[in-house]
Design an enzyme around this catalytic site. Structure first.
Site, PDB file in Angstrom:
ATOM      1  N   ASP A 139       0.827  -1.197   0.000  1.00 47.56           N
ATOM      2  CA  ASP A 139       0.000   0.000   0.000  1.00 47.56           C
ATOM      3  C   ASP A 139       0.869   1.259   0.000  1.00 47.56           C
TER       4      ASP A 139
ATOM      5  N   CYS B 177     -23.849 -15.484  -3.890  1.00 43.96           N
ATOM      6  CA  CYS B 177     -23.800 -14.753  -2.615  1.00 43.96           C
ATOM      7  C   CYS B 177     -23.790 -13.233  -2.847  1.00 43.96           C
TER       8      CYS B 177
ATOM      9  N   CYS C  81     -22.034  -9.350   1.296  1.00 43.68           N
ATOM     10  CA  CYS C  81     -21.281  -8.103   1.542  1.00 43.68           C
ATOM     11  C   CYS C  81     -22.026  -6.898   0.987  1.00 43.68           C
TER      12      CYS C  81
ATOM     13  N   CYS D 201     -18.671  -5.083   5.327  1.00 41.99           N
ATOM     14  CA  CYS D 201     -18.671  -5.994   4.176  1.00 41.99           C
ATOM     15  C   CYS D 201     -17.706  -7.163   4.403  1.00 41.99           C
TER      16      CYS D 201
ATOM     17  N   CYS E 165     -18.663 -11.828   5.020  1.00 39.33           N
ATOM     18  CA  CYS E 165     -18.252 -12.846   4.038  1.00 39.33           C
ATOM     19  C   CYS E 165     -18.230 -14.257   4.638  1.00 39.33           C
TER      20      CYS E 165
HETATM   21  C1  B12 Z   1      -7.746   3.290  -2.566  1.00 42.61           C
HETATM   22  C2  B12 Z   1      -7.896   2.192  -1.538  1.00 42.61           C
HETATM   23  C3  B12 Z   1      -9.027   2.214  -0.737  1.00 42.61           C
HETATM   24  C4  B12 Z   1     -10.206   3.141  -1.017  1.00 42.61           C
HETATM   25  C5  B12 Z   1     -10.979   2.573  -2.227  1.00 42.61           C
HETATM   26  C6  B12 Z   1     -11.215   1.045  -2.120  1.00 42.61           C
HETATM   27  C7  B12 Z   1     -11.432   0.346  -3.422  1.00 42.61           C
HETATM   28  N1  B12 Z   1     -12.107  -0.787  -3.353  1.00 42.61           N
HETATM   29  O1  B12 Z   1     -10.986   0.792  -4.469  1.00 42.61           O
HETATM   30  C8  B12 Z   1     -10.972   3.107   0.344  1.00 42.61           C
HETATM   31  C9  B12 Z   1     -10.490   4.261   1.210  1.00 42.61           C
HETATM   32  C10 B12 Z   1     -12.494   3.164   0.250  1.00 42.61           C
HETATM   33  C11 B12 Z   1     -10.452   1.783   0.918  1.00 42.61           C
HETATM   34  C12 B12 Z   1     -11.141   1.071   1.878  1.00 42.61           C
HETATM   35  C13 B12 Z   1     -10.707  -0.138   2.405  1.00 42.61           C
HETATM   36  N2  B12 Z   1      -9.497  -0.702   2.220  1.00 42.61           N
HETATM   37 CO1  B12 Z   1      -8.201  -0.057   0.908  1.00 42.61          CO
HETATM   38  N3  B12 Z   1      -6.931   0.313  -0.439  1.00 42.61           N
HETATM   39  C14 B12 Z   1      -6.912   1.183  -1.402  1.00 42.61           C
HETATM   40  C15 B12 Z   1      -5.668   0.993  -2.276  1.00 42.61           C
HETATM   41  C16 B12 Z   1      -4.623   2.036  -1.863  1.00 42.61           C
HETATM   42  C17 B12 Z   1      -5.903   1.071  -3.785  1.00 42.61           C
HETATM   43  C18 B12 Z   1      -7.115   0.273  -4.306  1.00 42.61           C
HETATM   44  C19 B12 Z   1      -7.416   0.609  -5.747  1.00 42.61           C
HETATM   45  O2  B12 Z   1      -6.529   0.642  -6.580  1.00 42.61           O
HETATM   46  N4  B12 Z   1      -8.673   0.920  -6.041  1.00 42.61           N
HETATM   47  C20 B12 Z   1      -9.052   1.291  -7.394  1.00 42.61           C
HETATM   48  C21 B12 Z   1     -10.020   0.308  -7.997  1.00 42.61           C
HETATM   49  C22 B12 Z   1     -10.169   0.611  -9.502  1.00 42.61           C
HETATM   50  O3  B12 Z   1      -9.450  -0.926  -7.863  1.00 42.61           O
HETATM   51  P1  B12 Z   1     -10.184  -2.189  -7.311  1.00 42.61           P
HETATM   52  O4  B12 Z   1     -11.029  -2.033  -6.145  1.00 42.61           O
HETATM   53  O5  B12 Z   1      -9.126  -3.211  -7.259  1.00 42.61           O
HETATM   54  O6  B12 Z   1     -11.177  -2.329  -8.550  1.00 42.61           O
HETATM   55  C23 B12 Z   1     -11.225  -3.425  -9.245  1.00 42.61           C
HETATM   56  C24 B12 Z   1     -12.628  -3.950  -9.282  1.00 42.61           C
HETATM   57  O7  B12 Z   1     -13.517  -2.868  -9.425  1.00 42.61           O
HETATM   58  C25 B12 Z   1     -12.472  -4.829 -10.449  1.00 42.61           C
HETATM   59  N5  B12 Z   1     -13.657  -4.992 -11.232  1.00 42.61           N
HETATM   60  C26 B12 Z   1     -14.414  -4.098 -11.860  1.00 42.61           C
HETATM   61  N6  B12 Z   1     -15.401  -4.695 -12.484  1.00 42.61           N
HETATM   62  C27 B12 Z   1     -15.273  -6.009 -12.283  1.00 42.61           C
HETATM   63  C28 B12 Z   1     -16.036  -7.076 -12.707  1.00 42.61           C
HETATM   64  C29 B12 Z   1     -15.625  -8.356 -12.331  1.00 42.61           C
HETATM   65  C30 B12 Z   1     -16.453  -9.503 -12.791  1.00 42.61           C
HETATM   66  C31 B12 Z   1     -14.485  -8.539 -11.535  1.00 42.61           C
HETATM   67  C32 B12 Z   1     -14.043  -9.890 -11.111  1.00 42.61           C
HETATM   68  C33 B12 Z   1     -13.731  -7.432 -11.098  1.00 42.61           C
HETATM   69  C34 B12 Z   1     -14.155  -6.197 -11.486  1.00 42.61           C
HETATM   70  O8  B12 Z   1     -11.458  -4.325 -11.306  1.00 42.61           O
HETATM   71  C35 B12 Z   1     -10.860  -3.206 -10.702  1.00 42.61           C
HETATM   72  C36 B12 Z   1      -9.376  -3.208 -10.987  1.00 42.61           C
HETATM   73  O9  B12 Z   1      -8.723  -4.410 -10.571  1.00 42.61           O
HETATM   74  C37 B12 Z   1      -5.239  -0.483  -1.874  1.00 42.61           C
HETATM   75  C38 B12 Z   1      -3.733  -0.734  -1.896  1.00 42.61           C
HETATM   76  C39 B12 Z   1      -3.231  -0.964  -3.306  1.00 42.61           C
HETATM   77  N7  B12 Z   1      -2.162  -0.280  -3.667  1.00 42.61           N
HETATM   78  O10 B12 Z   1      -3.816  -1.722  -4.053  1.00 42.61           O
HETATM   79  C40 B12 Z   1      -5.834  -0.630  -0.456  1.00 42.61           C
HETATM   80  C41 B12 Z   1      -6.420  -1.990  -0.087  1.00 42.61           C
HETATM   81  C42 B12 Z   1      -7.303  -2.418  -1.220  1.00 42.61           C
HETATM   82  N8  B12 Z   1      -7.270  -1.677   1.066  1.00 42.61           N
HETATM   83  C43 B12 Z   1      -7.351  -2.626   1.935  1.00 42.61           C
HETATM   84  C44 B12 Z   1      -8.234  -2.631   3.054  1.00 42.61           C
HETATM   85  C45 B12 Z   1      -7.940  -3.634   4.153  1.00 42.61           C
HETATM   86  C46 B12 Z   1      -9.321  -1.736   3.104  1.00 42.61           C
HETATM   87  C47 B12 Z   1     -10.504  -1.756   4.102  1.00 42.61           C
HETATM   88  C48 B12 Z   1     -10.985  -3.144   4.474  1.00 42.61           C
HETATM   89  C49 B12 Z   1     -10.097  -0.957   5.374  1.00 42.61           C
HETATM   90  C50 B12 Z   1     -11.180  -0.763   6.379  1.00 42.61           C
HETATM   91  N9  B12 Z   1     -11.521  -1.777   7.174  1.00 42.61           N
HETATM   92  O11 B12 Z   1     -11.749   0.296   6.499  1.00 42.61           O
HETATM   93  C51 B12 Z   1     -11.583  -0.969   3.299  1.00 42.61           C
HETATM   94  C52 B12 Z   1     -12.458  -1.903   2.437  1.00 42.61           C
HETATM   95  C53 B12 Z   1     -13.489  -1.187   1.620  1.00 42.61           C
HETATM   96  C54 B12 Z   1     -13.863  -1.974   0.356  1.00 42.61           C
HETATM   97  N10 B12 Z   1     -15.031  -2.602   0.352  1.00 42.61           N
HETATM   98  O12 B12 Z   1     -13.084  -2.018  -0.604  1.00 42.61           O
HETATM   99  C55 B12 Z   1      -6.455  -3.804   1.567  1.00 42.61           C
HETATM  100  C56 B12 Z   1      -7.321  -4.959   1.061  1.00 42.61           C
HETATM  101  C57 B12 Z   1      -6.755  -6.327   1.401  1.00 42.61           C
HETATM  102  C58 B12 Z   1      -7.543  -7.395   0.711  1.00 42.61           C
HETATM  103  N11 B12 Z   1      -7.720  -8.532   1.382  1.00 42.61           N
HETATM  104  O13 B12 Z   1      -7.979  -7.242  -0.391  1.00 42.61           O
HETATM  105  C59 B12 Z   1      -5.499  -3.146   0.461  1.00 42.61           C
HETATM  106  C60 B12 Z   1      -5.077  -4.089  -0.652  1.00 42.61           C
HETATM  107  C61 B12 Z   1      -4.267  -2.618   1.210  1.00 42.61           C
HETATM  108  C62 B12 Z   1      -3.272  -3.731   1.566  1.00 42.61           C
HETATM  109  N12 B12 Z   1      -2.051  -3.670   1.040  1.00 42.61           N
HETATM  110  O14 B12 Z   1      -3.556  -4.659   2.281  1.00 42.61           O
HETATM  111  N13 B12 Z   1      -9.280   1.413   0.346  1.00 42.61           N
HETATM  112  S1  SF4 Z   2     -17.021 -11.358  -1.252  1.00 41.19           S
HETATM  113 FE1  SF4 Z   2     -17.781 -12.853   0.260  1.00 41.19          FE
HETATM  114  S2  SF4 Z   2     -19.687 -11.896   1.026  1.00 41.19           S
HETATM  115 FE2  SF4 Z   2     -19.169 -10.861  -0.894  1.00 41.19          FE
HETATM  116  S3  SF4 Z   2     -20.314 -11.960  -2.481  1.00 41.19           S
HETATM  117 FE3  SF4 Z   2     -18.262 -12.865  -2.394  1.00 41.19          FE
HETATM  118  S4  SF4 Z   2     -18.479 -14.597  -0.995  1.00 41.19           S
HETATM  119 FE4  SF4 Z   2     -20.266 -13.277  -0.656  1.00 41.19          FE
HETATM  120  S1  SF4 Z   3     -16.221  -0.764   4.204  1.00 45.15           S
HETATM  121 FE1  SF4 Z   3     -18.324  -0.415   5.013  1.00 45.15          FE
HETATM  122  S2  SF4 Z   3     -19.118   1.365   3.900  1.00 45.15           S
HETATM  123 FE2  SF4 Z   3     -17.298   0.609   2.782  1.00 45.15          FE
HETATM  124  S3  SF4 Z   3     -18.119  -0.766   1.245  1.00 45.15           S
HETATM  125 FE3  SF4 Z   3     -17.642  -2.052   3.024  1.00 45.15          FE
HETATM  126  S4  SF4 Z   3     -19.545  -2.102   4.222  1.00 45.15           S
HETATM  127 FE4  SF4 Z   3     -19.750  -0.433   2.754  1.00 45.15          FE
END
Ligand code: B12
Ligand code: SF4
Ligand code: SF4
Length: 345
Positions: free
Chosen positions: A135, A192, A195, A245, A249
């Site tokens: 990250d 499922c 989330c 979320c 899971c």
């Molecule tokens: C920006 C960021 C955030 C942002 C945006 C999150 C997001 N989902 O984009 C915010 C601040 C909201 C956030 C929150 C959290 N984050 Co964060 N975050 C990041 C960061 C820095 C970049 C993620 C990114 O590039 N997002 C941009 C979008 C475009 O990417 P994406 O989510 O991967 O999107 C993909 C999907 O949309 C997918 N997609 C689109 N359409 C479709 C269709 C299909 C069929 C499929 C399969 C996929 C798909 O393709 C996209 C590109 O791969 C990463 C670290 C890193 N460098 O990767 C950590 C990271 C993702 N975060 C992490 C964590 C732990 C969290 C939280 C759980 C923290 C918390 N408890 O509050 C939450 C979870 C929220 C959530 N539901 O995602 C961890 C996740 C670990 C894991 N097991 O995956 C990471 C990887 C950090 C780490 N090194 O551990 N985060």
């Molecule tokens: S990520 Fe986990 S909770 Fe979300 S749809 Fe997939 S299996 Fe269900």
């Molecule tokens: S971290 Fe909380 S607010 Fe963000 S997508 Fe997951 S359930 Fe929704």
């Protein structure tokens, strides 16, 4: 040069001995869908105020551009599975809910140290050059994790595994050494939607897509200034991050224990009283959150979040605390305090 398969076997052993729950390998160019998906995310404006996500997209979209000499990416997962139910506190409106990952030491520091030790081991064994990330750079960590087979990106967009659930941080070691690769993981979400329905702010416009502007993790950690009133009311007592979320899971039934005791919740952060947190000044805030990821957001944003939670508490006993902050020198804190007073009065 040593035999690649034998070296990789020992690398995996070394990674597990370090405390990682999984270690797998892919090529930097194994994520061809990311540039287009990243563009969709950015064009929709889902990144909100995180302007840095729209910068260096040629790197975030394609790791082989980030470091063209790299031949392998070693992807690692580190478990931080909580020892308690993180949603239990949501029923106690006078207490603040801090996300599991932030209840003790900052994972960036802990994971990075482990990655560096593993990278030094690899250099000693195989030579070559390495770079480690957790990250800390524009790297699509989840997509690389799926390409290497650590897990798959679930409908909540995080990486999930059949072996360790979804409570894990992701780290990577890029190397110029060519290691044998693993198979990518396939989607096991099936029908499922747990989330998606668990999300309190309806932040998923579609499965696998997150509008960060509605995500509580973004709103409480990344978003500067006042939060939209419609969203404030949905924050409940979540004052730093959100786990709803992740907690929903079903694959978490296979979650493995956190590898490092320094992720276990600090006693005073398990169920802190909102009344105490609201009164933290800058010095007290820094002292309380030294070494914690929470320190990064600073006292003002933290107290803003606490005041939103107070406004949602329906606890008149918190009214005096909110009143004392209506004249705070930070305009966002003062605005949050007035909002809380209005809701409680
Ligand atoms: C920006 C960021 C955030 C942002 C945006 C999150 C997001 N989902 O984009 C915010 C601040 C909201 C956030 C929150 C959290 N984050 Co964060 N975050 C990041 C960061 C820095 C970049 C993620 C990114 O590039 N997002 C941009 C979008 C475009 O990417 P994406 O989510 O991967 O999107 C993909 C999907 O949309 C997918 N997609 C689109 N359409 C479709 C269709 C299909 C069929 C499929 C399969 C996929 C798909 O393709 C996209 C590109 O791969 C990463 C670290 C890193 N460098 O990767 C950590 C990271 C993702 N975060 C992490 C964590 C732990 C969290 C939280 C759980 C923290 C918390 N408890 O509050 C939450 C979870 C929220 C959530 N539901 O995602 C961890 C996740 C670990 C894991 N097991 O995956 C990471 C990887 C950090 C780490 N090194 O551990 N985060
Ligand atoms: S990520 Fe986990 S909770 Fe979300 S749809 Fe997939 S299996 Fe269900
Ligand atoms: S971290 Fe909380 S607010 Fe963000 S997508 Fe997951 S359930 Fe929704």
């Amino acid at each position: 040069m040593k035999n690649g398969s034998e070296l990789k076997e020992r690398l995996v052993e070394q990674a597990l001995a370090e405390g990682f729950v999984s270690c797998r390998v892919c090529r930097p160019w194994d994520v061809p869908l990311v540039p287009e998906r990243l563009e969709v995310f950015l064009k929709a404006g889902y990144h909100g105020q995180m302007g840095w996500m729209a910068e260096r997209t040629h790197w975030r979209g394609d790791p082989s551009v980030l470091w063209p000499e790299a031949r392998s990416v070693i992807m690692l997962a580190e478990s931080y599975t909580p020892g308690h139910d993180p949603t239990e506190i949501l029923g106690h409106s006078e207490l603040g809910a801090i996300s599991v990952y932030a209840q003790n030491k900052d994972y960036h520091d802990l994971v990075k140290k482990r990655l560096k030790r593993l990278a030094r081991w690899l250099i000693a064994e195989a030579g070559g050059e390495v770079k480690v990330f957790v990250d800390t750079a524009p790297v699509p960590e989840k997509a690389l994790g799926q390409a290497a087979g650590l897990g798959w990106q679930g409908k909540h967009t995080n990486l999930v595994s059949q072996d360790w659930g979804n409570w894990a941080f992701i780290g990577s070691v890029f190397t110029t050494y060519e290691l044998p690769v693993d198979e990518a993981e396939v989607d096991h979400c099936g029908s499922c939607r747990a989330c998606l329905t668990a999300c309190p702010t309806d932040a998923f416009p579609a499965p696998y897509q997150l509008d960060a502007r509605r995500c509580i993790s973004y709103l409480t950690i990344e978003h500067k200034g006042p939060v939209d009133e419609e969203l404030r009311a949905l924050l409940g007592n979540r004052i730093y991050g959100c786990d709803d979320c992740l907690a929903a899971c079903p694959w978490n039934k296979f979650a493995v224990a956190a590898s490092d005791l320094r992720y276990a919740a600090r006693e005073e952060l398990k169920a802190p009283a909102l009344a105490d947190l609201a009164m933290l000044d800058d010095t007290a805030f820094r002292a309380m959150f030294s070494g914690s990821p929470i320190k990064r957001i600073g006292r003002d944003r933290f107290v803003r979040n606490v005041l939103y939670a107070i406004g949602n508490s329906a606890a008149p006993s918190l009214l005096p605390v909110a009143r004392t902050l209506t004249e705070d020198s930070d305009p966002t804190v003062a605005d949050a305090a007035r909002w809380a007073v209005g809701r409680l009065s």
